[in-house]
Design a protein around this motif. Sequence first.
Motif, PDB file in Angstrom:
ATOM      1  N   SER A   9     -11.298  -2.796   5.764  1.00  0.00           N
ATOM      2  CA  SER A   9     -12.017  -2.752   4.660  1.00  0.00           C
ATOM      3  C   SER A   9     -12.918  -1.269   4.541  1.00  0.00           C
ATOM      4  O   SER A   9     -13.698  -0.806   5.497  1.00  0.00           O
ATOM      5  N   SER A  10     -12.820  -0.859   3.369  1.00  0.00           N
ATOM      6  CA  SER A  10     -13.647   0.438   2.953  1.00  0.00           C
ATOM      7  C   SER A  10     -14.912   0.236   2.256  1.00  0.00           C
ATOM      8  O   SER A  10     -15.908   0.851   2.454  1.00  0.00           O
ATOM      9  N   THR A  11     -14.827  -0.802   1.221  1.00  0.00           N
ATOM     10  CA  THR A  11     -15.875  -0.850   0.383  1.00  0.00           C
ATOM     11  C   THR A  11     -16.502  -2.293   0.666  1.00  0.00           C
ATOM     12  O   THR A  11     -17.674  -2.452   0.066  1.00  0.00           O
ATOM     13  N   THR A  51      -5.380  -6.076   3.897  1.00  0.00           N
ATOM     14  CA  THR A  51      -5.481  -4.698   3.473  1.00  0.00           C
ATOM     15  C   THR A  51      -5.764  -4.426   1.927  1.00  0.00           C
ATOM     16  O   THR A  51      -5.258  -5.040   1.064  1.00  0.00           O
ATOM     17  N   THR A  53      -5.418  -1.772  -1.149  1.00  0.00           N
ATOM     18  CA  THR A  53      -4.671  -0.471  -1.532  1.00  0.00           C
ATOM     19  C   THR A  53      -5.676   0.735  -1.926  1.00  0.00           C
ATOM     20  O   THR A  53      -6.686   0.376  -2.393  1.00  0.00           O
ATOM     21  N   TRP A  54      -5.659   1.821  -1.245  1.00  0.00           N
ATOM     22  CA  TRP A  54      -6.328   2.773  -1.325  1.00  0.00           C
ATOM     23  C   TRP A  54      -5.694   4.029  -2.317  1.00  0.00           C
ATOM     24  O   TRP A  54      -4.479   4.046  -2.003  1.00  0.00           O
ATOM     25  N   GLY A  55      -6.600   4.643  -2.693  1.00  0.00           N
ATOM     26  CA  GLY A  55      -5.972   5.932  -3.436  1.00  0.00           C
ATOM     27  C   GLY A  55      -5.173   5.656  -4.588  1.00  0.00           C
ATOM     28  O   GLY A  55      -5.354   4.587  -5.555  1.00  0.00           O
ATOM     29  N   GLN A  60      -5.033   1.633   3.511  1.00  0.00           N
ATOM     30  CA  GLN A  60      -6.427   1.995   3.436  1.00  0.00           C
ATOM     31  C   GLN A  60      -6.432   2.757   4.864  1.00  0.00           C
ATOM     32  O   GLN A  60      -5.582   2.792   5.807  1.00  0.00           O
ATOM     33  N   ASP A  61      -7.664   3.319   5.047  1.00  0.00           N
ATOM     34  CA  ASP A  61      -7.773   4.713   6.068  1.00  0.00           C
ATOM     35  C   ASP A  61      -7.434   4.159   7.423  1.00  0.00           C
ATOM     36  O   ASP A  61      -7.014   4.659   8.608  1.00  0.00           O
TER      37      ASP A  61
END
Length: 165
Positions: A9-11, A51, A53-55, A60-61
């Motif tokens: 998780s990024s956010t 996961t 989706t990023w970008g 995700q990183d």
Amino acid sequence: MATALFYASSTGNTEEVAHKIADKLNGIDIFNISDKSIENINSYDNLIIGTPTWGEGDLQDDWDEKWEEFCALDLSNKTIALFGLGDQDSYGDEFCDALGIMYEQIKKAGANIIGFTSIEGYEHEYSKAQIDDEFVGLVIDEDNQDDLTDERIENWTDQIKNDIL
């Protein structure tokens, strides 16, 4: 049969959804992959993998950093359910693509994949996570449909619990 949920998780949205899923499944083990070795997956027969989706349709990183290690795992004797987060309004042409990337790798590794869900109720142009009229797992859009998240989690966990617990 031990069950665990692994997520990145990024956010914080995927983390929040992961904990809601774990709560619905009576407190299964839960791990943020940024804190744990991917090899911990080997300790479990049944997995839930999450996961965002990023970008523009990317992993995700944290998943990206551990992707080679993840791809080297033998998943052939595991039952796996997947969930992914995305933004269907801003990224409708790559909605939840990371979930599709994850699915393809897990399928290639020979796992038993469960928990497909209907695309009904979503408005997107394209998704690597879509096969015909189904997603390859639970799809959550916290940006545009957060009011549907709890109901979607409830329905999905009811669907998978007999196969994963």
